[in-house]
Scaffold this active site. Structure first.
Site, PDB file in Angstrom:
ATOM      1  N   GLU B  76       0.630  -1.002   0.231  1.00 51.41           N
ATOM      2  CA  GLU B  76       0.615   0.310   0.099  1.00 51.41           C
ATOM      3  C   GLU B  76       1.269   1.627  -0.255  1.00 51.41           C
ATOM      4  O   GLU B  76       0.299   2.242  -0.855  1.00 51.41           O
ATOM      5  CB  GLU B  76      -0.813  -0.301   1.115  1.00 51.41           C
ATOM      6  CG  GLU B  76      -2.201  -1.517   1.302  1.00 51.41           C
ATOM      7  CD  GLU B  76      -1.727  -2.297   1.558  1.00 51.41           C
ATOM      8  OE1 GLU B  76      -0.722  -2.740   2.004  1.00 51.41           O
ATOM      9  OE2 GLU B  76      -2.690  -3.213   1.852  1.00 51.41           O
ATOM     10  N   HIS B 145     -11.228  -4.285   9.975  1.00 54.08           N
ATOM     11  CA  HIS B 145     -11.935  -4.145   8.640  1.00 54.08           C
ATOM     12  C   HIS B 145     -13.493  -3.936   8.297  1.00 54.08           C
ATOM     13  O   HIS B 145     -14.292  -4.313   7.501  1.00 54.08           O
ATOM     14  CB  HIS B 145     -12.363  -5.770   7.692  1.00 54.08           C
ATOM     15  CG  HIS B 145     -10.664  -6.265   7.009  1.00 54.08           C
ATOM     16  ND1 HIS B 145      -9.459  -6.721   7.812  1.00 54.08           N
ATOM     17  CD2 HIS B 145     -10.649  -6.564   5.790  1.00 54.08           C
ATOM     18  CE1 HIS B 145      -8.985  -7.485   7.216  1.00 54.08           C
ATOM     19  NE2 HIS B 145      -9.591  -7.376   6.612  1.00 54.08           N
TER      20      HIS B 145
END
Lengths: 324, 339
Positions: B76, B145
């Site tokens: 990322e 999440h």
């Protein structure tokens, strides 16, 4: 091949078989709609977790990944609270707060499955630093996937572990796919273990479907770590039977690849080898098959019968140790 | 403009498709945004791509190819940072950061680089990029999440933040975000992906920084965003039976913030509840309460109030997560307590 005693062989077969049985059952339960959220299954990779953890005790630590059930089972976490956790029940290993992706049992040295790819590397350096600072002989194994191999955290962690000579073994479970993205695409290196050179640590690539190959490589690396000689990197090449998570139709797999994988099943190869060499008997294998099937059924029963957590009691507990 | 029914995720896909057709400098990158499609080893299999973890970018690679729809490694920091670099030198990248929780891995590239280049360079740079990312609970996806971290980004000068609640808004706001010359973070609630609504076929833009009154009413103002817009509308419908008319203001953009629409509504109804799925400390909810307290104090007939998640991580178990998230019943009860 290093000598492996019979007790260890029986243990290894039981753990591998328990992982497979557990995961196959979880797949079924998920399809029935009994398990909420995401589950990422370890079936196919059993020889890696079990082969490595063969050399650890309860006092040693492991960090895990989103695909963590197998590591838990190999490390000796009881499958009943594990299954209850997957259901979200109060009796779960994490009281229903964590679920599959955060399943943990610190008492067993299992520092948690992890929802963040590559997060385990730095954590493993931390428990390694603890052991070095306090002068214990505890070893930490950091399991990570081929996807995580491309995370900055893993590079930083391996470098840190090397300069500080930490008792950490980095085990890359290369199952060929970072979610759907093939290893050949996402990785510039020919072997992930080649990177060990850059961190001045030993590196090896082994067949992750071969329990004995993993066992031998891990033995050397864990002994080295235990003696205070620093970290190692082992890349285990394997595959997963199931998708990235349950519900993934695995359209990025070719049929030929699926067939190739079935032909190198790690549990079948283990069985074939120990039977051919007379190390274990058909009866012993059958006994373990029956025992693990029973353990998993009992786990499902335990989870089904367990109560749900009570929100008023637990929703905001465990956030801090103390908070006025 | 001709319209038809489209899902929230279909609307987002279409905004990207139309913008990519219109402007060759628009590219898309992220983990599995192309999925397994079109790689050499898949030749002859004729299978469809994953198209992102929940299929939002499906088939874009088929039209635009791998030069403009790039799968990334799970790296990322590098691909979000590459989007910043590409944006400041001539591309208009859309980077998909699968879950907002994953910003933890690459935050430097967002808030020290992307957000600040223009200011630090005395206005001599611009960073026209969009980061699309999923937020929200309801998927039983647990603490790493399920977060709704938009307030953290709203805190940072130089970043624009957008939270759509309907397919129509999602398409128009995403087109605006892609055309915008500043870094925009576009927060998509994962539970809304399947929601259907009328969406024009053509390309259109909803300006950033304009809230939308989703329901008019005179008795109390609910300011809300994302999935909570629908919870609030449902609560408002329930309250109609009691003769209570709630106004529901959908923020749509958190930065820039449409202060005028919020204040006009509060001055009209004299009561304010902010409904926010996120945690309650230092948040967009506290921000709006402060706004009302500071600039509409004399109009308020009740304390400005918040309905939020508790100060705790998102739990996994369905019974815990349901209790964790604000509910329609809680909103109704809170409205009643203020009248």
């Amino acid at each position: 091949m290093a000598e492996i005693n019979k007790e260890k062989l029986l243990w290894a077969y039981e753990r591998m078989k328990l992982i497979r049985t557990f995961e196959d059952r979880v797949a079924g339960l998920f399809a029935e709609g009994k398990l909420p959220g995401f589950v990422h299954l370890y079936a196919g990779e059993e020889a890696i977790g079990v082969g490595v953890i063969s050399h650890l005790t309860d006092k040693d630590y492991i960090t895990s990944t989103h695909r963590g059930h197998g590591h838990c089972i190999a490390k000796g976490v009881d499958v009943s609270p594990m299954m209850a956790e997957l259901y979200g029940k109060a009796t779960g290993a994490c009281k229903g707060k964590g679920g599959s992706m955060h399943i943990a049992d610190v008492d067993k040295g299992m520092l948690g499955a992890n929802g963040i790819v590559g997060a385990g590397g730095p954590l493993a350096c931390g428990s390694g630093l603890m052991a070095k600072t306090l002068g214990t002989d505890q070893v930490t194994v950091c399991f990570f996937g081929d996807g995580a191999a491309e995370q900055g955290t893993m590079h930083e962690a391996m470098n840190l572990a090397s300069i500080w000579k930490l008792p950490v073994v980095f085990v890359c479970e290369n199952n060929g796919y970072a979610e759907t993205t093939p290893w050949g695409y996402h990785c510039a290196a020919k072997d992930i273990s080649d990177r060990a050179v850059a961190y001045d640590m030993p590196g090896a690539t082994v067949d992750g479907t071969d329990f004995f190959a993993v066992y031998e490589a891990a033995e050397v690396a864990i002994e080295r770590a235990r003696k205070g000689e620093g970290p190692s990197l082992i890349e285990c090449r394997g595959f997963r039977y199931y998708g990235h998570f349950e519900g993934d139709a695995m359209l990025y797999f070719t049929e030929e690849e699926k067939a190739r994988n079935r032909a190198r099943d790690p549990i079948e190869s283990f069985k074939k080898r120990v039977l051919e060499r007379g190390l274990l008997s058909e009866e012993e294998i059958a006994g373990i098959d029956a025992k693990t099937a029973k353990m998993v059924e009992e786990a499902v029963e335990f989870a089904e019968e367990s109560p749900w957590p009570v929100p008023e009691d637990v929703l905001t507990t465990d956030v801090y140790v103390s908070y006025p | 403009m001709a319209t038809r029914t489209l899902t929230f995720s279909g609307a987002i896909n279409e905004a990207m498709r139309l913008e990519m057709r219109r402007d060759p400098t628009v590219i898309l990158m992220g983990e599995d945004v192309a999925g397994g499609a079109t790689l050499p080893h898949m030749e002859g299999e004729g299978k469809e791509a994953w198209g992102g973890v929940l299929g939002v970018t499906k088939d874009l690679v088929t039209e635009f190819g791998r030069d403009r729809v790039l799968d990334t490694p799970i790296s990322e920091s590098s691909f979000i940072g590459a989007a910043v670099g590409a944006a400041s030198t001539g591309l208009r990248p859309i980077a998909e950061l699968m879950f907002v929780d994953f910003f933890g891995v690459c935050f430097d590239q967002v808030f020290n680089q992307g957000a600040k280049l223009r200011y630090m360079f005395g206005g001599k740079a611009q960073v026209p990029m969009v980061i699309r990312t999923m937020i929200g609970g309801g998927f039983r996806a647990a603490a790493q999440h399920s977060q709704s971290l938009y307030s953290i980004f709203t805190h940072i000068p130089g970043i624009k933040s957008v939270v759509p609640s309907t397919p129509y808004d999602a398409k128009g706001l995403l087109s605006a975000a892609i055309q915008d010359n500043d870094p925009v973070i576009f927060f998509e609630h994962k539970v809304l992906y399947g929601m259907e609504g009328e969406v024009p076929e053509d390309n259109y833009v909803i300006p950033l920084g304009v809230a939308d009154v989703k329901r008019e009413g005179n008795d109390l103002t609910i300011v809300t965003l994302g999935r909570m817009v629908h919870f609030s509308l449902e609560a408002a419908e329930k309250l109609t039976g009691d003769g209570v008319e709630v106004e529901v203001v959908d923020l749509r953009s958190l930065s820039p913030l449409d202060e005028e629409t919020i204040l006009a509504s509060v001055r009209k109804t004299h009561r304010l509840i902010v409904v926010d799925e996120a945690n309650p400390r230092c948040s967009i909810a506290t921000d709006i309460v402060a706004l009302a307290a500071g600039q509409a104090f004399d109009y308020l007939d009740a304390p400005p109030t918040m309905v939020t998640a508790p100060h705790a991580p998102v739990p996994f178990s369905p019974v815990l997560e349901d209790a964790y998230l604000p509910s329609v019943d809680t909103i109704v009860a809170t409205v009643q307590s203020l009248l």
